[in-house]
Scaffold this motif. Structure first.
Motif, short mmCIF file in Angstrom:
data_model
loop_
_atom_site.label_atom_id
_atom_site.label_comp_id
_atom_site.label_asym_id
_atom_site.label_seq_id
_atom_site.Cartn_x
_atom_site.Cartn_y
_atom_site.Cartn_z
N SER A 137 0.85 -1.18 0.00
CA SER A 137 0.00 0.00 0.00
C SER A 137 0.89 1.24 0.00
O SER A 137 2.11 1.15 0.19
N THR A 138 0.28 2.38 -0.20
CA THR A 138 1.00 3.64 -0.20
C THR A 138 1.81 3.77 1.10
O THR A 138 1.29 3.50 2.17
N GLY A 139 3.07 4.15 0.95
CA GLY A 139 3.94 4.33 2.10
C GLY A 139 4.77 3.10 2.44
O GLY A 139 5.75 3.21 3.16
N THR A 140 4.40 1.94 1.90
CA THR A 140 5.17 0.72 2.15
C THR A 140 6.57 0.89 1.56
O THR A 140 6.74 1.42 0.48
N SER A 141 7.57 0.41 2.30
CA SER A 141 8.94 0.44 1.82
C SER A 141 9.39 -0.99 1.58
O SER A 141 9.19 -1.86 2.43
N ILE A 142 9.97 -1.23 0.40
CA ILE A 142 10.45 -2.56 0.07
C ILE A 142 11.75 -2.46 -0.72
O ILE A 142 11.80 -1.79 -1.75
N GLU A 143 12.78 -3.05 -0.18
CA GLU A 143 14.10 -3.13 -0.81
C GLU A 143 14.57 -1.78 -1.37
O GLU A 143 15.07 -1.69 -2.49
N GLY A 144 14.39 -0.74 -0.58
CA GLY A 144 14.90 0.58 -0.96
C GLY A 144 13.96 1.43 -1.80
O GLY A 144 14.33 2.51 -2.24
N PHE A 145 12.73 0.96 -2.02
CA PHE A 145 11.74 1.72 -2.79
C PHE A 145 10.52 1.98 -1.91
O PHE A 145 10.02 1.07 -1.25
N ARG A 146 10.04 3.21 -1.92
CA ARG A 146 8.82 3.57 -1.20
C ARG A 146 7.66 3.64 -2.20
O ARG A 146 7.75 4.31 -3.23
#
Length: 163
Positions: A7-16
Motif C-alpha cells: 500500500s502507499t507508504g510501504t517500503s520494500i528493498e529501498g523503494f517507497r
C-alpha cells in the motif's frame, strides 16, 4: 511468498510505494521512489494468490529475466527485481508518454501518419529482435511513446528469448 499487502507508504528493498497507478488482470503498477536518491520509477507486482494459475507466475518470472537484458531507447530501462521469497517486483523507468490505445479514437488516420507509426513500431520490434527477444504480445496498450515520439515496448511477460 508476500508478507502482507502493499500500500502507499510501504517500503520494500529501498523503494517507497507512492501510489497505485493501474491494476490489471495479472499485475499492479505502482509509482515508487528510490529512497536513496528520490528518483521515481514504476514498479510492477504480480497478482498472485494461493491456487492461482501458475502461468501468471511463469509470465512474471519471464519478464524478470528478460527486462535486465534489454537495452536501448525502445524499452524501459530496468532498475531492479524483487524475489518471490519476499515480494516479487520489477522496477523500471517510468515512461512519461502515453500508449497507442487512445490513438485508436482518432481512426481513420491519414495514410502518411499510419505509415510513420508503423515504421516506428517496426524499428522498436527490430531493436528487441536484434537482442534475441520476440515480444509476442504486441497490442496498442503495450506500445508507448516517449515525449520525443520514440516507440517504447512494454510488458514482456509473454516474450520469448534465445538462451
Amino acid at each position: 511468498m508476500v508478507k502482507g499487502k502493499l500500500s502507499t507508504g510501504t517500503s520494500i528493498e529501498g523503494f517507497r510505494i507512492d501510489r497505485l497507478m493501474h491494476t490489471g488482470g495479472m499485475a499492479h503498477l505502482w509509482s515508487v521512489t528510490r529512497e536513496s536518491d528520490g528518483a521515481t520509477f514504476l514498479m510492477k507486482t504480480p497478482v498472485v494468490f494461493e491456487g492461482e494459475d501458475p502461468a501468471a507466475i511463469v509470465s512474471f518470472e519471464m519478464e524478470q529475466m528478460i527486462m535486465p537484458r534489454l537495452k536501448g531507447p525502445h524499452v524501459p530501462r530496468h532498475v531492479a527485481n524483487g524475489s518471490f521469497e519476499v515480494q516479487p517486483f520489477i522496477v523500471r523507468e517510468r515512461i512519461e508518454g502515453a500508449t497507442l490505445l487512445p490513438e485508436l479514437d482518432r481512426l481513420p488516420m491519414p495514410p502518411e501518419e499510419v505509415a510513420s507509426l508503423g515504421a516506428r513500431i517496426a524499428d522498436a520490434l527490430q531493436s528487441i529482435h536484434d537482442q534475441g527477444v520476440v515480444h509476442l504480445d504486441v497490442k496498442p496498450s503495450n506500445i508507448m511513446f516517449r515525449p520525443s515520439g520514440e516507440v517504447v515496448l512494454i510488458d514482456f511477460g509473454l516474450a520469448h528469448h534465445r538462451a
